[in-house]
Design an enzyme around this catalytic site. Sequence first.
Site, PDB file in Angstrom:
ATOM      1  N   LYS A  45     -32.985 -17.739 -55.622  1.00 39.88           N
ATOM      2  CA  LYS A  45     -34.083 -18.529 -56.209  1.00 39.88           C
ATOM      3  C   LYS A  45     -33.755 -18.780 -57.884  1.00 39.88           C
ATOM      4  O   LYS A  45     -34.403 -18.503 -58.750  1.00 39.88           O
ATOM      5  CB  LYS A  45     -35.419 -17.754 -56.199  1.00 39.88           C
ATOM      6  CG  LYS A  45     -36.692 -18.462 -56.437  1.00 39.88           C
ATOM      7  CD  LYS A  45     -37.081 -19.362 -55.423  1.00 39.88           C
ATOM      8  CE  LYS A  45     -38.203 -20.357 -55.929  1.00 39.88           C
ATOM      9  NZ  LYS A  45     -38.816 -21.376 -54.833  1.00 39.88           N
ATOM     10  N   ASP A  74     -37.100  -7.961 -42.441  1.00 43.11           N
ATOM     11  CA  ASP A  74     -38.256  -7.627 -41.382  1.00 43.11           C
ATOM     12  C   ASP A  74     -38.509  -8.858 -40.652  1.00 43.11           C
ATOM     13  O   ASP A  74     -38.923  -8.857 -39.567  1.00 43.11           O
ATOM     14  CB  ASP A  74     -39.371  -7.207 -42.205  1.00 43.11           C
ATOM     15  CG  ASP A  74     -39.430  -5.710 -42.432  1.00 43.11           C
ATOM     16  OD1 ASP A  74     -38.258  -5.092 -42.392  1.00 43.11           O
ATOM     17  OD2 ASP A  74     -40.464  -5.186 -42.477  1.00 43.11           O
ATOM     18  N   TYR A  98     -35.160  -3.672 -57.345  1.00 45.06           N
ATOM     19  CA  TYR A  98     -35.271  -2.299 -57.209  1.00 45.06           C
ATOM     20  C   TYR A  98     -34.475  -1.411 -58.058  1.00 45.06           C
ATOM     21  O   TYR A  98     -33.796  -0.444 -57.778  1.00 45.06           O
ATOM     22  CB  TYR A  98     -34.594  -1.902 -55.688  1.00 45.06           C
ATOM     23  CG  TYR A  98     -35.383  -2.535 -54.452  1.00 45.06           C
ATOM     24  CD1 TYR A  98     -36.173  -3.809 -54.732  1.00 45.06           C
ATOM     25  CD2 TYR A  98     -35.511  -2.012 -53.356  1.00 45.06           C
ATOM     26  CE1 TYR A  98     -37.003  -3.892 -53.723  1.00 45.06           C
ATOM     27  CE2 TYR A  98     -36.368  -2.284 -52.303  1.00 45.06           C
ATOM     28  CZ  TYR A  98     -37.054  -3.550 -52.664  1.00 45.06           C
ATOM     29  OH  TYR A  98     -37.882  -4.057 -51.566  1.00 45.06           O
ATOM     30  N   ASP A 152     -37.468 -19.342 -50.236  1.00 43.23           N
ATOM     31  CA  ASP A 152     -38.523 -19.915 -49.528  1.00 43.23           C
ATOM     32  C   ASP A 152     -38.200 -20.709 -48.397  1.00 43.23           C
ATOM     33  O   ASP A 152     -38.715 -20.649 -47.186  1.00 43.23           O
ATOM     34  CB  ASP A 152     -39.709 -20.650 -50.270  1.00 43.23           C
ATOM     35  CG  ASP A 152     -38.995 -21.427 -51.375  1.00 43.23           C
ATOM     36  OD1 ASP A 152     -37.664 -21.370 -51.916  1.00 43.23           O
ATOM     37  OD2 ASP A 152     -39.704 -21.857 -52.216  1.00 43.23           O
ATOM     38  N   ASP A 204     -34.753  -7.324 -48.198  1.00 42.58           N
ATOM     39  CA  ASP A 204     -35.553  -6.530 -47.597  1.00 42.58           C
ATOM     40  C   ASP A 204     -36.601  -7.382 -46.715  1.00 42.58           C
ATOM     41  O   ASP A 204     -36.988  -7.228 -45.765  1.00 42.58           O
ATOM     42  CB  ASP A 204     -36.539  -5.637 -48.815  1.00 42.58           C
ATOM     43  CG  ASP A 204     -37.078  -4.556 -48.247  1.00 42.58           C
ATOM     44  OD1 ASP A 204     -36.873  -4.221 -46.869  1.00 42.58           O
ATOM     45  OD2 ASP A 204     -37.493  -3.913 -49.151  1.00 42.58           O
TER      46      ASP A 204
END
Length: 383
Positions: A218, A279, A141, A251, A275
């Site tokens: 990652k 959720d 971002y 993951d 982010d």
Amino acid sequence: MARPEIAWLPGDGIGAEVLPAARLVLDAAGFQADYLPGDIGWAFWRKEGTPLPDRTIELLRSTDCAFLGAVTSKPDPDARSELPERLRAKGARYSSAVLRIRRMFDLYTCLRPCKSFPGNPGNMSEGIDITILRENTEGMYSGAEWDKIPQELYNIRGMERVPRQAAITIRAVTRKASHRIAKAAFWRAGKGPRRVDAPGGGRPGTGDGRRLVTAVHKANVMRATDGVFLAATREVALEHPEVGYEEMLIDACAMQLVRDPRRFDIIVTTNLFGDILSDLCAQLVGGMGFAPSANIGEKYAMFEPSHGSAPDIAGQGVANPVAAILSAGMMLDWLGEKERAAALERAVAEVIQEGRVRTPDMGGTMGTMAMATAIAAKLRKGT
Ligand code: ATP
């Protein structure tokens, strides 16, 4: 602190519906503040060519903290198509108001707790209590993006693997930002209360009663950027032997969160991963209506439910206000109103447990203000 001044930003869609609900509960908690309304959101993009007018930035600068409902944001072509010709001709470009505020006020910690309140029919399981700390100012971002890669970049080593005509987003990760978000995570782990619902009274992840920080990354693929992130979190972990520490690939983390969410305690991660995971975690505990959030910097903070403007349910008075109400609780805590914050959370827990008032996302038929009124009533009774 003297009577706090709060920038009060309803914004779009259900944002404007859940803010009055949060206000009702703040008043019932006996919290005294000046709420100063501010303009933000899609209506201002369409009228003025910006979702964040300068007068709102001034308001933020002059207040102690901000409370936001939600802001609609759309991809570029859709955003431009809604502008009047006069503003399109001026070359107005949409940029997210929330991202601008986070960067402008250096609100580097995005704090998102996800708790399964007993009795919530949407819980995937009881005993989930996860706090995500998402780095809030950089990563994917960073805002450095091009529709087409600038020609001069093709002269750099490694670019021969990148197709011509590709769009590009820069994932910027600094040691400074990684270090300070890691410090915030370990500070919370060090000072937070022990969870009592885990077997043996300790954390399931550490097995020895210590709290657990999981750094999510990652780094096996994004070696440079997540390498910097992990090096910084490891450095902070070494300073905190009283806290358990582990690292997990993004993951694998997504899978483990669904398989065994109770093993997690505090997750610290970069912007985009945080982010997405927040959720996912929200859904583990009943959905977006139960996911509060805080954007915290050194001097300023902005509190908001994690959900967006939810155009699919806006205007019906059925949005679940619990996320906004819990965000108000986080604001009380940040302002030093610890007892009121704790009482607010107890009132939410009691109303959920009793199960008499349920919004449609909980399988009920009650509306936004009915839920807020029930929580406010508990607070007034002195839960
Ligand atoms: P935006 O474009 O502003 O981000 P969105 O609809 O894409 O909005 P969310 O607002 O996060 O994204 O909503 C995702 C889903 O969750 C929608 O189906 C929405 O109805 C539901 N939802 C979000 N917030 C609530 C809430 N407070 N109560 C009930 N359902 C909610």
